[in-house]
Every structure is written in structure tokens, then in C-alpha cells.
Enzyme design. Sequence first.
Site, PDB file in Angstrom:
ATOM      1  N   LYS A 112      37.320  40.555  27.120  1.00  0.00           N
ATOM      2  CA  LYS A 112      36.101  41.331  26.847  1.00  0.00           C
ATOM      3  C   LYS A 112      36.296  42.251  25.651  1.00  0.00           C
ATOM      4  O   LYS A 112      35.355  42.479  24.889  1.00  0.00           O
ATOM      5  CB  LYS A 112      35.691  42.138  28.092  1.00  0.00           C
ATOM      6  CG  LYS A 112      35.090  41.260  29.179  1.00  0.00           C
ATOM      7  CD  LYS A 112      34.455  42.080  30.291  1.00  0.00           C
ATOM      8  CE  LYS A 112      33.862  41.175  31.356  1.00  0.00           C
ATOM      9  NZ  LYS A 112      33.462  41.917  32.561  1.00  0.00           N
ATOM     10  N   LYS A 194      34.895  28.605  31.407  1.00  0.00           N
ATOM     11  CA  LYS A 194      34.133  28.746  32.650  1.00  0.00           C
ATOM     12  C   LYS A 194      32.647  29.018  32.362  1.00  0.00           C
ATOM     13  O   LYS A 194      32.291  29.526  31.293  1.00  0.00           O
ATOM     14  CB  LYS A 194      34.725  29.839  33.539  1.00  0.00           C
ATOM     15  CG  LYS A 194      34.592  31.231  32.987  1.00  0.00           C
ATOM     16  CD  LYS A 194      34.953  32.277  34.039  1.00  0.00           C
ATOM     17  CE  LYS A 194      34.542  33.650  33.529  1.00  0.00           C
ATOM     18  NZ  LYS A 194      34.563  34.707  34.508  1.00  0.00           N
ATOM     19  N   LYS A 197      28.306  34.425  32.441  1.00  0.00           N
ATOM     20  CA  LYS A 197      27.136  35.271  32.185  1.00  0.00           C
ATOM     21  C   LYS A 197      26.972  35.614  30.728  1.00  0.00           C
ATOM     22  O   LYS A 197      25.883  35.781  30.241  1.00  0.00           O
ATOM     23  CB  LYS A 197      27.370  36.635  32.863  1.00  0.00           C
ATOM     24  CG  LYS A 197      26.997  36.701  34.269  1.00  0.00           C
ATOM     25  CD  LYS A 197      27.348  38.088  34.797  1.00  0.00           C
ATOM     26  CE  LYS A 197      27.092  38.089  36.279  1.00  0.00           C
ATOM     27  NZ  LYS A 197      27.537  39.306  36.909  1.00  0.00           N
TER      28      LYS A 197
HETATM   29  P1  AMP Z   1      30.825  38.083  37.555  1.00  0.00           P
HETATM   30  O1  AMP Z   1      29.915  37.075  36.935  1.00  0.00           O
HETATM   31  O2  AMP Z   1      32.049  38.275  36.696  1.00  0.00           O
HETATM   32  O3  AMP Z   1      30.175  39.352  37.998  1.00  0.00           O
HETATM   33  O4  AMP Z   1      31.371  37.406  38.884  1.00  0.00           O
HETATM   34  C1  AMP Z   1      30.787  37.511  40.145  1.00  0.00           C
HETATM   35  C2  AMP Z   1      31.484  36.571  41.091  1.00  0.00           C
HETATM   36  O5  AMP Z   1      31.255  35.212  40.702  1.00  0.00           O
HETATM   37  C3  AMP Z   1      33.013  36.717  41.159  1.00  0.00           C
HETATM   38  O6  AMP Z   1      33.485  36.491  42.458  1.00  0.00           O
HETATM   39  C4  AMP Z   1      33.494  35.654  40.227  1.00  0.00           C
HETATM   40  O7  AMP Z   1      34.813  35.260  40.517  1.00  0.00           O
HETATM   41  C5  AMP Z   1      32.485  34.538  40.477  1.00  0.00           C
HETATM   42  N1  AMP Z   1      32.347  33.681  39.308  1.00  0.00           N
HETATM   43  C6  AMP Z   1      31.950  34.049  38.065  1.00  0.00           C
HETATM   44  N2  AMP Z   1      31.926  32.985  37.230  1.00  0.00           N
HETATM   45  C7  AMP Z   1      32.323  31.916  37.959  1.00  0.00           C
HETATM   46  C8  AMP Z   1      32.502  30.521  37.669  1.00  0.00           C
HETATM   47  N3  AMP Z   1      32.261  30.011  36.470  1.00  0.00           N
HETATM   48  N4  AMP Z   1      32.926  29.720  38.672  1.00  0.00           N
HETATM   49  C9  AMP Z   1      33.157  30.220  39.906  1.00  0.00           C
HETATM   50  N5  AMP Z   1      33.008  31.506  40.243  1.00  0.00           N
HETATM   51  C10 AMP Z   1      32.593  32.357  39.293  1.00  0.00           C
END
Ligand code: AMP
Length: 328
Positions: A112, A194, A197
Site C-alpha cells: 500500500k 488477487k 478492491k
Molecule cells: P479487504 O478487502 O482487504 O477489506 O478484505 C476483507 C476480507 O476479504 C478479508 O478477510 C480478506 O482476507 C478477504 N479477501 C480480500 N480479497 C480477497 C480475495 N481476492 N480472495 C479471497 N479473500 C479475499
Amino acid sequence: MNQRLFSAVAPSGIIHLGNYLGAIKQWVELQNDYDCVFSIADYHAMTIFQPPQEFREKILEMAAIYLAAGIDPKKSIIFIQSNISAHAELTWILNTLVKVSELERMTQFKDKAKRFSQNINMGLFDYPVLMAADILLYKTKVVPVGEDQKQHLELCRTLAQRFNKVYGQTFIIPKTIIRKEGARIMGLDDPAKKMSKSAVNPYNYITLTDSSDLIKEKIKKAVTDSGKEIIFNLKEKPALSNLLTIYSLLSNKPIKEIVKNYQGKGYSQFKTDLAEVIINFLKPFQERFENFNKDQNYLKKVLNEGAQKAREIAEKTLEEVKEKIGLI
Ligand code: AMP
Ligand code: TRP
């Protein structure tokens, strides 16, 4: 009483299929086996600037997403992180135990910091400590997350152990639950990255609110591997394997069975059907989401009640922590 489970998602930007399959889907399934606490991590979200009016909407949308996904406020606590001041207070306390060098090793911070190089703020650096505070305040036994949070969870365990060693047994050392399938949903535009967002290319992800037409278009454009056969092979066919994983998790069919069904059929048929699978899953989800999201009074009521229950647990732990430290 069951064991406590804690997890959260930051209400920043869009919520995509990776978030759902990697995190929220498991939460719903675990609700009956644990005492669940699910937070909307708004303090985490603001480590990247959020315009206030949109931020307000996103926080409530997150609550509507939890409810639409099947989190039941009668079974689980749902609350907004910033509603409970104990999270910020315990973060400060844990800050005195964490080494700068430990935070410098966090790969998410390094990523980031590169991507948001104009705003490498202290909160972005301290993000994992706030996460540790979130988890430890609730005497959490298990934390279900996607693969990308593993390193943060390890730091949380380290800090809990360190606190216990210095001040005496206080925190439970939480276990991380990472499901094999769905833990890392990859980008539709690049199976080496991956689904994220903050991806610049919207063809990287499918959001939970994408329209049917957009889903069809995104799946059509999704990169595939060379060859024609539908097989699951992460090394040789990473893109297709990712699509098969999504298909399997949303249709509740084992990958093997799907592969068998597509013997002798090509990518194009597979993709058309995959788009249908996603749409069939998302349509009813989106209807529930819209209904919850329209009813802001209901959302606020759920969140207020959740905060009351969460606060009771969090404040009790914080008291105990302060007492152990010698604070008056
Ligand atoms: P975040 O988008 O970083 O707020 O992640 C929220 C939750 O979604 C966390 O538990 C992450 O580990 C999961 N997560 C985010 N991106 C992925 C992805 N591409 N595949 C699987 N899990 C994800
Ligand atoms: N940082 C997490 C993410 O973006 C969200 C989060 C905040 C979290 N606090 C948490 C996840 C505590 C698990 C436990 O995925």
C-alpha cells in the site's frame, strides 16, 4: 457458551466476490457454531482517504451487505468499530509493545505504501495493531479471514503472547481460520494478482452490486489460459482454475463434477454458464441488499444494538488490561 469468533471487513471501496468467498461466506456458515462478532472496520478504511459523504454511505452499505449475505443479528453481533472507543485505546497500549521493525515487515503495508505513495500515513503503518486490538478485546478464539490477512494475524498472536508475558495471562491467543478454497480469489484480468478492491481495472473484479449485463461482459473478457480443455490445474491453467473455483463455491458443486460436465466443451460455453451461476447467486442477494439498504433506520438499530453488546465485552477486557498494566 460457544467459543468466540471475530472478523471484519473495511468499508473502503467496492466489495467484490473475493471478499464474499474469502470471508463473508464462511462467516455465515460459522454463525451456528461460534459466538460471532462481526465488525465494520471504518477506522481501518480511513487509512486511505475516504470522502466523508461517500464514507457514511459505505459504512451503512457494509451493514446491508452483512445482512443480505445472511449474518443474523439475532445470532451474531454486528457493529461499527469506531462506535467503541476501547478499540483505539487498546491500540495505543499495544503500540507500546510492537516493534517498528515488525510493522516494517508487513507485506500489505509495503504494497500500500507503494500504491498510495502520496499518503503513507501513520495509520496505514499501524493498521495491524488496530486489527490486533479488534481481535483481542473480544477474547477471540478464532478469526476467519482470507489468505492476505495471515501475516497480520501472526502479529496479533505475537502481541497477545508478549502482553501476557510482560503483564500476566490476559489475552487468548487466537487461531486463524483460512479456508483452502476461496481464500485467494484471483483477478479476472490477471490470475497472478488477487481480486482487489483497489484494482485500477474494473475488469479485475466482480462487485456484489454489478448488473447482469456487466457480469456477462466481465466474464467474457476474463483472461483464460492457452488450450481448450476445461481442467483444474493451478500451475498450467491458473486463470481457468480461478474461474472454476468461483463456479464451484457459488453453485456448491465440487470442482471435479464441474470439470466432468465440461468435458468436450470449450471455454466459451463454460464462461456463458459461469456468468449465469454468478448472476443466479447475486440477483437474490442484490434484492435483499437493496431492501436492507433502503431501510436506514433498521440498519442503525441493528448497529446500535450490536455496539451495546460489543461495548460490554470490550470495556471489560480493557479494564482488565489497564489494571494489569498499573494504570489507575
Ligand atoms: P479487504 O478487502 O482487504 O477489506 O478484505 C476483507 C476480507 O476479504 C478479508 O478477510 C480478506 O482476507 C478477504 N479477501 C480480500 N480479497 C480477497 C480475495 N481476492 N480472495 C479471497 N479473500 C479475499
Ligand atoms: N484488515 C482486515 C481486512 O481488510 C479487516 C479487519 C479489521 C479484520 N479488523 C479485523 C479482519 C480483525 C479480521 C480481524 O481484511
